[in-house]
Design a protein around this motif. Structure first.
Motif, PDB file in Angstrom:
ATOM      1  N   THR A  61       1.168  -1.055  -0.044  1.00  0.00           N
ATOM      2  CA  THR A  61      -0.200  -0.122  -0.281  1.00  0.00           C
ATOM      3  C   THR A  61       0.651   1.267  -0.434  1.00  0.00           C
ATOM      4  OG1 THR A  61       0.272  -0.235   2.599  1.00  0.00           O
ATOM      5  CG2 THR A  61      -1.936  -0.885   0.900  1.00  0.00           C
ATOM      6  N   LEU A  62       0.242   2.646  -1.093  1.00  0.00           N
ATOM      7  CA  LEU A  62       0.922   3.710  -0.718  1.00  0.00           C
ATOM      8  C   LEU A  62       0.928   4.543   0.655  1.00  0.00           C
ATOM      9  CD1 LEU A  62      -0.526   5.260  -3.245  1.00  0.00           C
ATOM     10  CD2 LEU A  62       1.783   4.424  -3.231  1.00  0.00           C
ATOM     11  N   ASP A  64       1.453   7.844   2.779  1.00  0.00           N
ATOM     12  CA  ASP A  64       1.128   9.331   2.719  1.00  0.00           C
ATOM     13  C   ASP A  64       1.479   9.613   1.651  1.00  0.00           C
ATOM     14  OD1 ASP A  64      -1.183   8.669   4.052  1.00  0.00           O
ATOM     15  OD2 ASP A  64       0.235  10.656   6.030  1.00  0.00           O
ATOM     16  N   ASN A  67       1.651   8.450  -1.700  1.00  0.00           N
ATOM     17  CA  ASN A  67       0.078   9.398  -2.350  1.00  0.00           C
ATOM     18  C   ASN A  67       0.422   9.878  -3.137  1.00  0.00           C
ATOM     19  OD1 ASN A  67      -2.306   7.561  -2.267  1.00  0.00           O
ATOM     20  ND2 ASN A  67      -2.140   7.293  -0.152  1.00  0.00           N
ATOM     21  N   ARG A  68       1.408  11.316  -3.171  1.00  0.00           N
ATOM     22  CA  ARG A  68       1.665  12.451  -3.656  1.00  0.00           C
ATOM     23  C   ARG A  68       1.967  12.281  -4.547  1.00  0.00           C
ATOM     24  NH1 ARG A  68       1.391  14.026   1.706  1.00  0.00           N
ATOM     25  NH2 ARG A  68       3.400  13.793   2.546  1.00  0.00           N
ATOM     26  N   TYR A  70       2.176   9.703  -5.971  1.00  0.00           N
ATOM     27  CA  TYR A  70       2.240   8.507  -7.889  1.00  0.00           C
ATOM     28  C   TYR A  70       1.071   9.513  -7.787  1.00  0.00           C
ATOM     29  CZ  TYR A  70      -1.995   6.395  -9.511  1.00  0.00           C
ATOM     30  OH  TYR A  70      -1.939   5.023 -10.731  1.00  0.00           O
TER      31      TYR A  70
END
Length: 304
Positions: A61-62, A64, A67-68, A70
């Motif tokens: 999983t990513l 925090d 996520n940015r 990605y």
């Protein structure tokens, strides 16, 4: 190659792992060893200086920060691909690979030959065609374009309506000789129905008469199936009556191998749409195929 560099190869690997949530799946997709995928991720994280992924024995999983990173990586890779498209377009025909997902029976009977014609026009474009009746996650599976029958709820994709797919009630002449031809919708209760198990509500047929009156009738039978081509074979074999997309049986109706029944009643049509992953919509070859399919699919029998 400096291990501290952020490279496009490492970025692409990271994006696909983020989308699929599995190192082994991405390794198979890229046709490399899982150790290569792990190395790309490790070197990318070393280059940016923060953990991008959280790994467990079951899933990736990513974080925090991941996520940015990605979201920005997707945009960077899109711009890189668009820049390549623009440069290539100054020298000749578009090139590259498009991955398309399509409803299985529609893909076999119609879309495959349309893709052949598209590749004849653009010989430097490769196409990976995936046939499935499941509603897959387009981003996770790396799909650029999907053709889908039925109502759509995924608002994150760019949607193009291709038309409505007309349906007809059909059966083999031999079946009708043996079992009789229904004269009104209520007669269907005494017949064998060929049902699609992957369509919600297939145990009830709703037909509308010329007068606008709607008739809901129970629809059952001994043979149920989850693939349109198998339903087509069951119809040819005289196993019963089925509501079929016209494009699925138009040739059989023309040859007299199937017969339309209850012609004074109509079935609700089914919407046919193209879904395009937004980040891929600006790529020239993806636009070309989407436009080509929209133009050609309108000529298929039963699509209006």
């Amino acid at each position: 190659m400096d291990k501290s560099e952020v490279t496009l190869e490492r970025m692409r690997t990271f994006v696909r792992v983020a989308e699929r949530g599995s190192l082994s799946a991405v390794a198979r997709e890229l046709d490399v060893g899982q150790s290569t995928v792990s190395r790309h991720l490790r070197e990318l994280e070393e280059a940016v200086g923060v953990p991008l992924l959280s790994r467990t024995t079951r899933r990736v999983t990513l974080t925090d920060e991941g996520n940015r990173y990605y979201a920005n990586s997707v945009q960077i890779l899109r711009l890189v691909e668009q820049a390549g498209d623009e440069v290539r377009s100054t020298r000749g025909a578009p090139a590259g690979t498009i991955r398309i997902s399509c409803t299985a029976a529609f893909g076999v009977l119609h879309v495959s030959r349309l893709i052949f014609a598209f590749q004849d026009r653009y010989p430097d474009i490769g196409v990976d065609l995936s046939l499935t009746d499941e509603r897959i996650d387009l981003v996770r599976e790396g799909v650029d374009i999907a053709l889908r029958l039925g109502p759509l709820v995924d608002s994150s994709m760019k949607l193009r309506a291709l038309g409505q797919s007309r349906r007809v009630l059909v059966a083999a002449p031999d079946y009708l000789v043996k079992q009789g031809t229904p004269a009104v919708p209520q007669d269907l209760a005494g017949h064998q129905g060929i049902r699609m198990t992957n369509i919600t509500g297939s145990d009830t047929l709703v037909l509308e008469g010329d007068d606008g009156e709607r008739h809901a009738v129970s629809f059952g039978g001994r043979f149920r199936v989850d693939h349109g081509l198998a339903a087509r074979e069951a119809l040819i074999a005289g196993r019963g009556i089925a509501p079929a997309h016209q494009w699925l049986v138009d040739d059989l109706l023309g040859e007299g191998r199937l017969k339309a029944i209850l012609p004074d009643y109509s079935l609700p049509p089914v919407p046919l749409s193209t879904l395009i992953v937004p980040e891929r919509a600006g790529i020239a070859r993806v636009r070309l195929l989407a436009d080509f399919l929209k133009e050609q699919i309108a000529r298929i029998p039963g699509i209006a």
